[in-house]
Design a protein around this motif. Structure first.
Motif, PDB file in Angstrom:
ATOM      1  N   THR A 175     -32.472  30.400  67.255  1.00  0.00           N
ATOM      2  CA  THR A 175     -32.190  29.668  66.022  1.00  0.00           C
ATOM      3  C   THR A 175     -30.964  30.199  65.285  1.00  0.00           C
ATOM      4  O   THR A 175     -30.536  29.608  64.300  1.00  0.00           O
ATOM      5  CB  THR A 175     -33.394  29.736  65.072  1.00  0.00           C
TER       6      THR A 175
ATOM      7  N   ALA B 240     -36.365  37.453  70.437  1.00  0.00           N
ATOM      8  CA  ALA B 240     -36.013  37.682  69.036  1.00  0.00           C
ATOM      9  C   ALA B 240     -35.298  39.019  68.897  1.00  0.00           C
ATOM     10  O   ALA B 240     -35.281  39.831  69.824  1.00  0.00           O
ATOM     11  CB  ALA B 240     -37.262  37.654  68.164  1.00  0.00           C
TER      12      ALA B 240
ATOM     13  N   ASP C 230     -35.686  34.788  65.646  1.00  0.00           N
ATOM     14  CA  ASP C 230     -35.618  34.134  66.947  1.00  0.00           C
ATOM     15  C   ASP C 230     -34.157  33.911  67.316  1.00  0.00           C
ATOM     16  O   ASP C 230     -33.415  33.240  66.600  1.00  0.00           O
ATOM     17  CB  ASP C 230     -36.360  32.794  66.882  1.00  0.00           C
ATOM     18  N   ARG C 231     -33.718  34.474  68.435  1.00  0.00           N
ATOM     19  CA  ARG C 231     -32.310  34.358  68.842  1.00  0.00           C
ATOM     20  C   ARG C 231     -31.881  32.907  69.022  1.00  0.00           C
ATOM     21  O   ARG C 231     -30.748  32.544  68.799  1.00  0.00           O
ATOM     22  CB  ARG C 231     -32.076  35.125  70.150  1.00  0.00           C
TER      23      ARG C 231
END
Length: 230
Positions: free
Chosen positions: A210, A197, A207-208
């Motif tokens: 998403t 994240a 969160d990376r």
């Protein structure tokens, strides 16, 4: 009937220095540290219709990311200023207001939801039934929560959970600490940005995986030179 959260464990309406020497003790019965930032202990007289705040828990700075933590299986001791001596330093200070004949204390979280309450003597509000009234007789007496072995009892009935006993003389303080929550939008205290994240300028941890992730969606046409662009 065993306490599982923060509960009121003792109430003293007077102390060795007189009627204004008061004390309230809380205990974190859970096995986890509790974020008590913004929690308030409120008092109302026996027939009072509203509560006034004895003390509210605040961090040392105004940043939302700074949280006040009460350790697991630890006490929080609040007293009037005249109880503070060189050998005893309470965790928090409040102004004298408690009365022997009747009154009630309400512990609320930062959303104004009740965590615990005790009404004693002639109090019109209480949990279950009222705890006994206190007196000015010596030796000093206090309301103390009943124990079951080494655990505190919590039946949500003040008359069953509290008895009048000789006031204690030794208290455990110093269990409060502060922590910086780097991810205010994630449940619980986040001391570090979670793996995978990142933290944006607003303080959110995202969160990376998403970010801009739209599977199956593609640009199919652009009307750049049309009268109505699309």
């Amino acid at each position: 009937s065993i306490a599982k959260d923060v509960v009121i464990t003792e109430v003293q309406t007077r102390g060795v220095t007189g009627a204004t020497s008061e004390l309230v003790e809380l205990f974190n019965s859970s096995d986890q540290p509790r974020d008590i930032t913004g929690w308030c202990l409120r008092y109302a007289s026996a027939d009072g219709k509203s509560y006034s705040a004895l003390v509210c828990v605040r961090a040392s700075d105004s940043e939302l990311s700074t949280r006040v933590i009460l350790s697991a299986k630890s006490y929080l001791v609040l007293t009037t200023s005249d109880r503070k001596t060189g050998s005893f330093v309470p965790d928090l200070i409040f102004s004298s207001i408690l009365t022997e004949a009747g009154g009630r204390l309400l512990l609320e979280d930062d959303k104004r939801e009740m965590i615990d309450m005790v009404g004693w003597g002639t109090a019109k509000k209480f949990l279950g039934g009222p705890a006994p009234a206190l007196s000015t007789a010596t030796p000093l007496r206090s309301l103390q929560r009943t124990t079951i072995g080494t655990e505190y009892q919590d039946t949500r009935n003040n008359s069953a959970d509290f008895t009048v006993r000789e006031a204690k003389t030794i208290y455990q303080t110093g269990a409060l600490s502060e922590a910086t929550d780097v991810c205010l939008n994630i449940l619980g205290i986040q001391l570090l940005v979670p793996e995978g994240a990142y933290r944006n300028k607003r303080g959110d941890c995202i969160d990376r995986a998403t970010v801009n992730f739209c599977p199956g969606i593609k640009v199919s046409e652009i009307g750049a030179n049309a009268a109505r662009q699309f």
